[in-house]
Design a protein around this motif. Sequence first.
Motif, PDB file in Angstrom:
ATOM      1  N   VAL A 149       0.823  -1.214   0.000  1.00 38.09           N
ATOM      2  CA  VAL A 149       0.000   0.000   0.000  1.00 38.09           C
ATOM      3  C   VAL A 149       0.854   1.259   0.000  1.00 38.09           C
ATOM      4  N   ALA A 150       2.176   1.132  -0.225  1.00 39.58           N
ATOM      5  CA  ALA A 150       3.037   2.313  -0.303  1.00 39.58           C
ATOM      6  C   ALA A 150       2.525   3.230  -1.411  1.00 39.58           C
ATOM      7  N   LEU A 151       2.611   4.530  -1.167  1.00 39.33           N
ATOM      8  CA  LEU A 151       2.046   5.509  -2.100  1.00 39.33           C
ATOM      9  C   LEU A 151       2.624   5.346  -3.497  1.00 39.33           C
ATOM     10  N   ALA A 152       3.940   5.145  -3.603  1.00 35.41           N
ATOM     11  CA  ALA A 152       4.569   5.018  -4.917  1.00 35.41           C
ATOM     12  C   ALA A 152       4.076   3.769  -5.651  1.00 35.41           C
ATOM     13  N   PHE A 153       3.871   2.673  -4.918  1.00 38.15           N
ATOM     14  CA  PHE A 153       3.394   1.441  -5.545  1.00 38.15           C
ATOM     15  C   PHE A 153       1.961   1.609  -6.050  1.00 38.15           C
ATOM     16  N   VAL A 154       1.092   2.165  -5.218  1.00 36.93           N
ATOM     17  CA  VAL A 154      -0.301   2.369  -5.633  1.00 36.93           C
ATOM     18  C   VAL A 154      -0.359   3.333  -6.811  1.00 36.93           C
ATOM     19  N   ALA A 155       0.502   4.368  -6.803  1.00 32.99           N
ATOM     20  CA  ALA A 155       0.546   5.306  -7.924  1.00 32.99           C
ATOM     21  C   ALA A 155       0.983   4.618  -9.201  1.00 32.99           C
ATOM     22  N   ALA A 156       1.996   3.744  -9.103  1.00 29.11           N
ATOM     23  CA  ALA A 156       2.472   3.028 -10.291  1.00 29.11           C
ATOM     24  C   ALA A 156       1.386   2.112 -10.851  1.00 29.11           C
ATOM     25  N   LEU A 157       0.606   1.497  -9.967  1.00 30.18           N
ATOM     26  CA  LEU A 157      -0.472   0.609 -10.425  1.00 30.18           C
ATOM     27  C   LEU A 157      -1.480   1.338 -11.294  1.00 30.18           C
ATOM     28  N   GLN A 158      -1.707   2.620 -10.995  1.00 31.45           N
ATOM     29  CA  GLN A 158      -2.732   3.360 -11.728  1.00 31.45           C
ATOM     30  C   GLN A 158      -2.365   3.573 -13.193  1.00 31.45           C
ATOM     31  N   HIS A 159      -1.097   3.360 -13.543  1.00 31.24           N
ATOM     32  CA  HIS A 159      -0.669   3.498 -14.935  1.00 31.24           C
ATOM     33  C   HIS A 159      -0.888   2.220 -15.736  1.00 31.24           C
ATOM     34  N   LEU A 160      -1.381   1.180 -15.086  1.00 31.30           N
ATOM     35  CA  LEU A 160      -1.630  -0.085 -15.760  1.00 31.30           C
ATOM     36  C   LEU A 160      -3.071  -0.171 -16.240  1.00 31.30           C
ATOM     37  N   PRO A 161      -3.312  -0.828 -17.378  1.00 35.19           N
ATOM     38  CA  PRO A 161      -4.689  -1.179 -17.724  1.00 35.19           C
ATOM     39  C   PRO A 161      -5.293  -2.043 -16.623  1.00 35.19           C
ATOM     40  N   GLY A 162      -6.607  -2.028 -16.514  1.00 32.47           N
ATOM     41  CA  GLY A 162      -7.275  -2.707 -15.414  1.00 32.47           C
ATOM     42  C   GLY A 162      -6.889  -4.164 -15.263  1.00 32.47           C
ATOM     43  N   THR A 163      -6.863  -4.900 -16.359  1.00 30.64           N
ATOM     44  CA  THR A 163      -6.579  -6.333 -16.274  1.00 30.64           C
ATOM     45  C   THR A 163      -5.152  -6.579 -15.798  1.00 30.64           C
ATOM     46  N   GLN A 164      -4.189  -5.800 -16.295  1.00 30.87           N
ATOM     47  CA  GLN A 164      -2.809  -5.953 -15.831  1.00 30.87           C
ATOM     48  C   GLN A 164      -2.702  -5.621 -14.346  1.00 30.87           C
ATOM     49  N   ARG A 165      -3.436  -4.614 -13.926  1.00 29.37           N
ATOM     50  CA  ARG A 165      -3.448  -4.231 -12.511  1.00 29.37           C
ATOM     51  C   ARG A 165      -3.946  -5.400 -11.662  1.00 29.37           C
ATOM     52  N   ALA A 166      -5.044  -6.002 -12.110  1.00 31.48           N
ATOM     53  CA  ALA A 166      -5.633  -7.117 -11.361  1.00 31.48           C
ATOM     54  C   ALA A 166      -4.684  -8.311 -11.309  1.00 31.48           C
ATOM     55  N   VAL A 167      -4.080  -8.641 -12.438  1.00 33.05           N
ATOM     56  CA  VAL A 167      -3.181  -9.795 -12.499  1.00 33.05           C
ATOM     57  C   VAL A 167      -1.986  -9.584 -11.580  1.00 33.05           C
ATOM     58  N   LEU A 168      -1.384  -8.408 -11.620  1.00 38.16           N
ATOM     59  CA  LEU A 168      -0.221  -8.150 -10.776  1.00 38.16           C
ATOM     60  C   LEU A 168      -0.565  -8.287  -9.297  1.00 38.16           C
ATOM     61  N   LEU A 169      -1.702  -7.740  -8.894  1.00 33.62           N
ATOM     62  CA  LEU A 169      -2.087  -7.797  -7.484  1.00 33.62           C
ATOM     63  C   LEU A 169      -2.459  -9.213  -7.059  1.00 33.62           C
ATOM     64  N   LEU A 170      -3.220  -9.902  -7.889  1.00 31.67           N
ATOM     65  CA  LEU A 170      -3.629 -11.257  -7.535  1.00 31.67           C
ATOM     66  C   LEU A 170      -2.442 -12.218  -7.486  1.00 31.67           C
ATOM     67  N   ARG A 171      -1.472 -12.016  -8.395  1.00 31.41           N
ATOM     68  CA  ARG A 171      -0.320 -12.929  -8.433  1.00 31.41           C
ATOM     69  C   ARG A 171       0.729 -12.566  -7.383  1.00 31.41           C
ATOM     70  N   GLU A 172       1.097 -11.279  -7.290  1.00 27.71           N
ATOM     71  CA  GLU A 172       2.270 -10.914  -6.499  1.00 27.71           C
ATOM     72  C   GLU A 172       1.933 -10.433  -5.097  1.00 27.71           C
ATOM     73  N   VAL A 173       0.772  -9.843  -4.891  1.00 27.45           N
ATOM     74  CA  VAL A 173       0.404  -9.384  -3.555  1.00 27.45           C
ATOM     75  C   VAL A 173      -0.399 -10.457  -2.826  1.00 27.45           C
ATOM     76  N   LEU A 174      -1.410 -10.994  -3.491  1.00 28.05           N
ATOM     77  CA  LEU A 174      -2.260 -12.011  -2.867  1.00 28.05           C
ATOM     78  C   LEU A 174      -1.742 -13.429  -3.090  1.00 28.05           C
ATOM     79  N   GLU A 175      -0.767 -13.569  -3.969  1.00 25.39           N
ATOM     80  CA  GLU A 175      -0.027 -14.826  -4.156  1.00 25.39           C
ATOM     81  C   GLU A 175      -0.896 -15.986  -4.633  1.00 25.39           C
ATOM     82  N   TYR A 176      -1.834 -15.696  -5.508  1.00 32.82           N
ATOM     83  CA  TYR A 176      -2.563 -16.772  -6.180  1.00 32.82           C
ATOM     84  C   TYR A 176      -1.712 -17.303  -7.335  1.00 32.82           C
ATOM     85  N   SER A 177      -1.932 -18.556  -7.684  1.00 39.17           N
ATOM     86  CA  SER A 177      -1.206 -19.150  -8.811  1.00 39.17           C
ATOM     87  C   SER A 177      -1.761 -18.595 -10.119  1.00 39.17           C
TER      88      SER A 177
END
Length: 343
Positions: A149-177
């Motif tokens: 939830v660091a400000l720079a990380f959340v800001a960087a996420l906003q530059h991603l298309p929605g689907t890429q944003r979701a994939v990155l969070l689900l894979r790397e933050v929530l650690e789903y396969s």
Amino acid sequence: MSLSPSPAEPDELFRARAGDTAAFDRLVAPHRHRLHRHCYRMLGSPHDADDALQETLLAAWRGLASFEGRSALGTWLYQISTHVCLRLISQRPWRRESPDHAPPLHTTAELGEMVTGPIWLEPLPDDDAPWRGEAHEDPAATLARRESVALAFVAALQHLPGTQRAVLLLREVLEYSAAEVADMLDTSVASVNSALQRAQKTVRERLPAVSQPAELLSLGEDGLQRLLGDFLSAWDARNVQALVRLFTDDVRFTMPPLPSWFDGVADVEKFIAERVFATPWRMRPLWANGQPGYACYMKAEGDDRFRLGAITLLSVRGGRIAGLHSFLDPALYRRFGLDEELS
């Protein structure tokens, strides 16, 4: 991240399916906070995250009969919330920082007009003490949670298309396969892996080499307290030169929804000397997005009270202050539970 059901979950699920709203509330209660943080990372605004969470829980209540238990309840809720966020992303403007909106100013005479509307990245108040992790959480997990939830990380996420944003969070933050994410997003594993690679590249280009939580960890509690103490002493004394000695050469001062911002120590020094310190201030410490900051109370000419004028978060790099991020939207103040004025 553990999504194992509690011993009472099957019974609560049975009751909720029978129309017991209290049972449903108990069923989803352990997930509400993490779902809200997921929505915040997706949307860049705690207010938008409120809307997304409410819609998620309403959809879950209405669709509870379709939940067959083939995945954990938490996974099902994340799936719903992710799709809610993707729809909101397609309907709302993306949340940006000041450098995304306009170039920096070099003079302080005219700061422009407020640019209102849901376009600015907003801070998220911290929910625990700055140096304490959750119960039984190891330091690495605490660092990862703060980085998410660091400000720079959340800001960087906003530059991603929605689907890429979701994939990155689900894979790397929530650690789903990759297979789990593909199922949640109704796509293929190959598409998930491709989206993840593109998202990683974009975010990596926008993030500093060392994350803000890692910078604070490296500085240590004592070092940070010394830095904040020196900052506050210089600020209270309106000692511009003492402040400047605490700044990096490339320090930034932003203040959304005012679009003007200043880049570099010379222009930030000029702005503080000519505009900021033209008004008396009182500061009260707070934390948001894993970063230290202050509730800033200003005393206008002819007023006998200090009134809340900004929430300012500090970014730290190499033991010095690299950013002052002031948020001027009064709607944010209520979320932090701040007094509106000081006597």
